[in-house]
Design a protein around this motif. Structure first.
Motif, PDB file in Angstrom:
ATOM      1  N   ARG A 127     -66.437  50.223 -53.151  1.00 48.62           N
ATOM      2  CA  ARG A 127     -67.300  49.063 -52.931  1.00 48.62           C
ATOM      3  C   ARG A 127     -66.920  48.352 -51.632  1.00 48.62           C
ATOM      4  N   ILE A 133     -68.314  50.275 -48.669  1.00 54.02           N
ATOM      5  CA  ILE A 133     -69.765  50.105 -48.584  1.00 54.02           C
ATOM      6  C   ILE A 133     -70.100  48.727 -48.016  1.00 54.02           C
ATOM      7  N   LEU A 150     -72.477  43.100 -53.281  1.00 57.81           N
ATOM      8  CA  LEU A 150     -73.012  44.401 -53.684  1.00 57.81           C
ATOM      9  C   LEU A 150     -73.317  44.323 -55.178  1.00 57.81           C
ATOM     10  N   THR A 203     -74.717  50.055 -57.686  1.00 50.74           N
ATOM     11  CA  THR A 203     -74.788  51.355 -57.040  1.00 50.74           C
ATOM     12  C   THR A 203     -75.044  52.392 -58.123  1.00 50.74           C
ATOM     13  N   LYS A 206     -75.441  56.603 -58.748  1.00 57.93           N
ATOM     14  CA  LYS A 206     -75.196  57.915 -58.176  1.00 57.93           C
ATOM     15  C   LYS A 206     -75.667  58.964 -59.172  1.00 57.93           C
ATOM     16  N   LEU A 248     -75.975  57.921 -52.959  1.00 58.63           N
ATOM     17  CA  LEU A 248     -76.079  56.845 -53.937  1.00 58.63           C
ATOM     18  C   LEU A 248     -77.079  55.824 -53.456  1.00 58.63           C
ATOM     19  N   GLY A 269     -78.270  51.729 -53.815  1.00 59.51           N
ATOM     20  CA  GLY A 269     -77.679  50.461 -54.164  1.00 59.51           C
ATOM     21  C   GLY A 269     -78.531  49.281 -53.756  1.00 59.51           C
TER      22      GLY A 269
END
Length: 98
Positions: free
Chosen positions: A32, A35, A52, A55, A57, A64, A66
């Motif tokens: 995280r 990202i 965030l 996400t 996947k 992925l 998000g």
């Protein structure tokens, strides 16, 4: 790591930007923190104002999807966001200091 912004819109009511993205990567799934760092650099925003949310996947794919939210100021961030999401988005150094 390659970002593709699939939806980027402004939510004036909550003073934030809501960004939906697709991330393609090689190797292990990015953390995280990675990202958030990459997104903040790509969109030229402060990392501490970015949260965030989720996400997702799919098994076997190096991709992925998000959702992230970027706030105008810290006051709106703390007033709107859920506490557990703020803790997840906090840098690791700040979590260890508490």
């Amino acid at each position: 790591m390659e970002f593709e912004i699939t939806r980027d819109y402004r939510n004036e009511l909550l003073s934030r930007r809501e960004v939906h993205f697709t991330l393609t990567y090689d190797g292990a799934t990015p953390s995280r923190a990675q990202i958030l760092g990459k997104m903040a650099a790509l969109l030229n925003v402060k990392e501490n104002l970015t949260v965030l949310d989720s996400t997702k996947k799919q098994f076997g794919m190096m991709e992925l999807r998000g959702v992230a939210r970027i706030y105008d100021d810290e006051e709106n961030l703390k007033m709107t966001e859920r506490e557990y999401l703020l803790k997840r988005s906090a840098p690791k150094a700040a979590e260890g200091a508490e």
